[in-house]
Design a protein around this motif. Structure first.
Motif, PDB file in Angstrom:
ATOM      1  N   GLY A   1      26.308 -97.541  25.087  1.00 37.84           N
ATOM      2  CA  GLY A   1      25.628 -96.358  25.597  1.00 37.84           C
ATOM      3  C   GLY A   1      24.329 -96.102  24.870  1.00 37.84           C
ATOM      4  N   ILE A   2      23.997 -94.838  24.716  1.00 37.28           N
ATOM      5  CA  ILE A   2      22.725 -94.455  24.099  1.00 37.28           C
ATOM      6  C   ILE A   2      22.943 -93.290  23.136  1.00 37.28           C
ATOM      7  N   MET A   3      21.946 -93.091  22.283  1.00 34.89           N
ATOM      8  CA  MET A   3      21.924 -91.893  21.450  1.00 34.89           C
ATOM      9  C   MET A   3      20.578 -91.202  21.616  1.00 34.89           C
ATOM     10  N   VAL A   4      20.590 -89.880  21.558  1.00 41.00           N
ATOM     11  CA  VAL A   4      19.359 -89.088  21.542  1.00 41.00           C
ATOM     12  C   VAL A   4      19.458 -88.114  20.371  1.00 41.00           C
ATOM     13  N   TYR A   5      18.311 -87.577  19.963  1.00 42.87           N
ATOM     14  CA  TYR A   5      18.279 -86.737  18.764  1.00 42.87           C
ATOM     15  C   TYR A   5      17.266 -85.622  18.963  1.00 42.87           C
ATOM     16  N   ALA A   6      17.719 -84.394  18.807  1.00 46.58           N
ATOM     17  CA  ALA A   6      16.829 -83.241  18.971  1.00 46.58           C
ATOM     18  C   ALA A   6      16.155 -82.917  17.644  1.00 46.58           C
ATOM     19  N   GLY A   7      15.493 -83.911  17.070  1.00 46.63           N
ATOM     20  CA  GLY A   7      14.887 -83.728  15.750  1.00 46.63           C
ATOM     21  C   GLY A   7      13.761 -82.718  15.757  1.00 46.63           C
ATOM     22  N   ALA A   8      13.053 -82.634  16.868  1.00 49.05           N
ATOM     23  CA  ALA A   8      11.931 -81.700  16.924  1.00 49.05           C
ATOM     24  C   ALA A   8      12.402 -80.251  16.860  1.00 49.05           C
ATOM     25  N   SER A   9      13.728 -80.030  16.979  1.00 47.20           N
ATOM     26  CA  SER A   9      14.227 -78.657  16.819  1.00 47.20           C
ATOM     27  C   SER A   9      13.879 -78.112  15.445  1.00 47.20           C
ATOM     28  N   TYR A  10      13.681 -79.026  14.478  1.00 50.94           N
ATOM     29  CA  TYR A  10      13.360 -78.556  13.129  1.00 50.94           C
ATOM     30  C   TYR A  10      11.954 -77.985  13.034  1.00 50.94           C
ATOM     31  N   ASP A  11      11.130 -78.257  14.021  1.00 56.22           N
ATOM     32  CA  ASP A  11       9.785 -77.673  14.037  1.00 56.22           C
ATOM     33  C   ASP A  11       9.673 -76.538  15.043  1.00 56.22           C
ATOM     34  N   ALA A  12      10.783 -76.185  15.679  1.00 55.73           N
ATOM     35  CA  ALA A  12      10.723 -75.179  16.743  1.00 55.73           C
ATOM     36  C   ALA A  12      10.513 -73.793  16.141  1.00 55.73           C
TER      37      ALA A  12
ATOM     38  N   MET B   1      28.797 -93.813  26.483  1.00 57.05           N
ATOM     39  CA  MET B   1      28.572 -92.861  25.391  1.00 57.05           C
ATOM     40  C   MET B   1      27.129 -92.375  25.439  1.00 57.05           C
ATOM     41  N   VAL B   2      26.955 -91.057  25.433  1.00 63.31           N
ATOM     42  CA  VAL B   2      25.623 -90.476  25.246  1.00 63.31           C
ATOM     43  C   VAL B   2      25.752 -89.517  24.069  1.00 63.31           C
ATOM     44  N   SER B   3      25.357 -90.005  22.891  1.00 63.35           N
ATOM     45  CA  SER B   3      25.512 -89.231  21.658  1.00 63.35           C
ATOM     46  C   SER B   3      24.270 -88.377  21.443  1.00 63.35           C
ATOM     47  N   TYR B   4      24.507 -87.152  21.016  1.00 60.16           N
ATOM     48  CA  TYR B   4      23.437 -86.157  20.876  1.00 60.16           C
ATOM     49  C   TYR B   4      23.474 -85.614  19.456  1.00 60.16           C
ATOM     50  N   GLY B   5      22.315 -85.382  18.894  1.00 61.44           N
ATOM     51  CA  GLY B   5      22.298 -84.956  17.500  1.00 61.44           C
ATOM     52  C   GLY B   5      21.518 -83.706  17.223  1.00 61.44           C
ATOM     53  N   SER B   6      21.819 -83.146  16.054  1.00 62.42           N
ATOM     54  CA  SER B   6      21.265 -81.990  15.351  1.00 62.42           C
ATOM     55  C   SER B   6      22.166 -80.773  15.507  1.00 62.42           C
ATOM     56  N   SER B   7      22.411 -80.124  14.379  1.00 60.42           N
ATOM     57  CA  SER B   7      23.253 -78.914  14.379  1.00 60.42           C
ATOM     58  C   SER B   7      22.616 -77.774  15.166  1.00 60.42           C
ATOM     59  N   PRO B   8      21.345 -77.408  14.890  1.00 58.07           N
ATOM     60  CA  PRO B   8      20.787 -76.294  15.670  1.00 58.07           C
ATOM     61  C   PRO B   8      20.683 -76.639  17.150  1.00 58.07           C
ATOM     62  N   GLY B   9      20.402 -77.916  17.443  1.00 59.43           N
ATOM     63  CA  GLY B   9      20.322 -78.333  18.837  1.00 59.43           C
ATOM     64  C   GLY B   9      21.661 -78.234  19.550  1.00 59.43           C
ATOM     65  N   THR B  10      22.755 -78.229  18.803  1.00 58.54           N
ATOM     66  CA  THR B  10      24.080 -78.033  19.404  1.00 58.54           C
ATOM     67  C   THR B  10      24.408 -76.543  19.497  1.00 58.54           C
ATOM     68  N   PHE B  11      24.094 -75.797  18.438  1.00 60.37           N
ATOM     69  CA  PHE B  11      24.371 -74.353  18.486  1.00 60.37           C
ATOM     70  C   PHE B  11      23.645 -73.676  19.645  1.00 60.37           C
ATOM     71  N   PHE B  12      22.377 -74.035  19.840  1.00 60.83           N
ATOM     72  CA  PHE B  12      21.543 -73.250  20.753  1.00 60.83           C
ATOM     73  C   PHE B  12      21.379 -73.867  22.136  1.00 60.83           C
ATOM     74  N   ALA B  13      21.947 -75.060  22.352  1.00 59.92           N
ATOM     75  CA  ALA B  13      21.856 -75.662  23.682  1.00 59.92           C
ATOM     76  C   ALA B  13      22.535 -74.754  24.705  1.00 59.92           C
ATOM     77  N   ARG B  14      21.924 -74.614  25.887  1.00 60.87           N
ATOM     78  CA  ARG B  14      22.561 -73.801  26.935  1.00 60.87           C
ATOM     79  C   ARG B  14      23.607 -74.629  27.666  1.00 60.87           C
ATOM     80  N   SER B  15      23.361 -75.935  27.723  1.00 62.81           N
ATOM     81  CA  SER B  15      24.327 -76.852  28.330  1.00 62.81           C
ATOM     82  C   SER B  15      24.117 -78.214  27.702  1.00 62.81           C
TER      83      SER B  15
END
Lengths: 421, 421
Positions: free
Chosen positions: A210-221, A254-268
């Motif tokens: 599968g693939i992985m993605v990462y919401a790393g830019a959330s740290y600059d949001a 598998m579609v793996s997604y990363g970052s704690s804030p990106g999980t807390f604040f995701a709407r879906s």
């Protein structure tokens, strides 16, 4: 000032509103492991007995943070594969697994080997793979551990295939897909992406998972709405990449997604299979600055003591410097710049606006952010303090073990860590 | 760009001009210790065999740096008591002792105990002392090691005296004198300074040995003239504090002076007894930015490898991130901001203006400082690189050992380090 919640509030719902358990994943891969605390009959030290600097972990806060993320992932309907790069501890991992985490994520082969020795055999090694590390991975595979690995660059695939074949293993791979240009990964729109997927799928010694993605830019949001918007962009990018592979007739389970804030604040997170959030069990001042936790959620602190004062300069010194706290300055861009850490009393309660404003190797300089006049009599040499870290992952890395407290001063357990590579 | 000197230039004089040996201290306290290299018959790996990330130490550069400081201190007519907080290695210490260093300086009791086990018994523990550490110090004293300690705050002295008396030792102390307001210490003009000296001198379990000063503000100095001016200010402050103690009839045999650049660029250190310079054996990009060394004096590097590229974003990634390089950003204020490190080829030669411009925990992002277009074919996955660190003390702290090379690719020795507290 950063938000603090009441010390009496022990639980709360996810950031997305009332919890719905209807979409909670079934715990079919949950592997309970026994908990080992301190041995009965052995007198454990209290905080005032520990050498300074030492690392302190508050178990009630830790458990609250673990519960919160588990509830949040249940709400979102995705598995949680916690990234153990932060705690690097089997004892913390056991608490995570007890809340229906599915497998673990690791950042080094030292972690992979350590957790395999401790019985955690469903692993995702979530950094782009160097082919010459496949020998160590093969040893884990032969010992019964699954180690999902990451491909980012198509030119690395032939070496992966050759090394895996030479080791006699089939290496499962996910492709690192870059959506926000924060870090590594290949853009799903790049023709090299499906070409790499086909090459992996065609190699007998490799298996495309599968693939992985990462919401790393959330740290600059700038705020939590921006984090939510970014999370949606990452989610959509991950789903589009998965759909592209499926249209090509390629597997993508598998579609793996990363970052704690990106999980807390995701709407879906619909369409994604799992979150590999990592820092949330400990939290830190950077996460508090993002709004992903309150200051009194931070479970990790550095125990230190006053070694001297300079009344004329309105500051004092502690024996926790840049090595004990780390040189991470991630709060520098925040409204609350905590220097090298926020100064608390021995109970872990912040003292005014005191921060470690400068850090040489073994000496921290404590000042008031706003320049309030310090009562030097309140900080005699030998007074013990606890410093909340900017970035837990980096602060913890200087230590071999956690001194666990249950909200008080007594050390109720000592948990080890695995450092290095 | 930072200065590089010719690779063929192996020696040079001190910064102060032609070397004069007439004022060189006699090596009466020089204790030679045997050198242990690699065992004959054991095949040592080459750089391309090492796991990445690994720490690499270039012995010819190390020796050149050691010789340069030894020559400089001989010129200045002061003893050298090298601060081992940087190398934390007995093998490096042996090279230092072979150049007439007089005793050692340490920053932690873990270092003190490690070096005592390895036969180095003349130690200066140069951070303000916490009284509850006297138990460990007493164990060293009973084993035959002298551990000079530091007093900064008069209110700590009664606890020092009581703990030393309870341990049955006489604890030698120097007073931390603050001249430049950079860090800890008491101002010599503060009436508490002579009062503290009298209290130490009067306590049967304590022995007043002298004072220490530190040219810490040299790290903020704009140029080497400013460092020299600061060094003179610190020197004069140290001498004035010593004279004050002498006028009071108090002993002050030792005036310890610190910082590597403050020793290189001082015009005179007359009246001081020793320099506890520390970073100079390894040097780093911060020191190069100050002008205290050239880039090709830097003996320490992190071996890493390319794990993937993003041609469209003109960058690639390596498996050395913030833990492998440290989060130290001390070059941020310099004309040459090196991000998290300067990228070199496997020979240790810088590649254009490539730096590690971003560092997550295990992933470094490599870019050109000036935005030059990178030839991605030159950086295939698996290519090995070496990263020069911003701050050697912090980068080395993530590792258990040094892989020593003699200017080439073969590892000719492996030297251990002592970390923690």
């Amino acid at each position: 000032m950063l938000a603090c919640r009441s010390a009496t509030e022990k639980t709360r719902g996810g950031a997305g509103g009332a919890a719905s358990r209807s979409r909670r994943p079934s715990p079919r891969q949950w592997r309970p492991t026994p908990f080992h605390g301190s041995s009965p009959g052995v007198r454990m030290p209290a905080l005032h007995d520990l050498p300074t600097p030492s690392l302190v972990l508050d178990r009630p806060r830790l458990q609250r943070n673990i519960d919160r993320m588990a509830d949040r992932c249940a709400e979102l309907g995705i598995w949680l594969r916690p990234h153990l790069k932060t705690p690097k501890s089997i004892d913390v991992a056991r608490l995570l697994m007890a809340r229906q985490a599915r497998g673990i994520t690791v950042s080094t082969l030292a972690e992979a080997e350590y957790f395999a020795r401790h019985g955690l055999h469903d692993q995702f090694y979530a950094v782009p793979l160097a082919a010459d590390k496949i020998g160590r991975i093969a040893a884990l595979v032969r010992g019964g551990t699954t180690v999902l690995c990451v491909a980012h660059d198509a030119d690395a695939v032939p070496a992966y295939a050759a090394r895996a074949a030479a080791e006699g293993i089939v290496l499962p791979l996910v492709i690192d897909v870059d959506v926000d240009h924060h870090r590594s990964g290949i853009a799903a729109g790049d023709p090299a992406f499906p070409a790499m997927a086909r090459a992996i799928n065609a190699a007998p010694s490799l298996a495309l998972r599968g693939i992985m993605v990462y919401a790393g830019a959330s740290y600059d949001a700038p705020d939590t709405d921006a984090i939510a918007a970014l999370a949606e962009r990452i989610r959509a990018g991950g789903v589009a990449a998965r759909d592209l592979l499926h249209r090509e007739g390629l597997p993508c389970d598998m579609v793996s997604y990363g970052s704690s804030p990106g999980t807390f604040f995701a709407r879906s997170l619909d369409g994604l299979s799992e979150s590999r959030a990592g820092v949330y069990p400990f939290q830190d001042l950077f996460q508090a600055g993002l709004g992903a936790c309150a200051v009194d959620d931070i479970a990790l602190s550095v125990l230190t003591q006053v070694t001297g004062r300079q009344p004329a300069l309105n500051r004092f010194f502690v024996d926790a410097g840049g090595l004990a706290l780390s040189k991470d300055r991630s709060t520098a861009g925040h409204a609350f710049d905590a220097g090298y850490g926020l100064v608390c009393d021995e109970d872990g309660i912040p003292i005014g606006d005191l921060i470690v404003s400068a850090a040489s190797q073994e000496i921290g300089t404590v000042t008031s952010r706003q320049g309030a006049t310090l009562d030097m009599a309140a900080f005699p040499p030998g007074r013990r303090l606890r410093i909340l870290p900017n970035h837990s992952c980096f602060t913890a890395a200087a230590y071999e073990r956690y001194n666990v407290v249950d909200g008080g001063h007594e050390v109720t357990a000592v948990w080890d860590r695995v450092n290095g590579w």
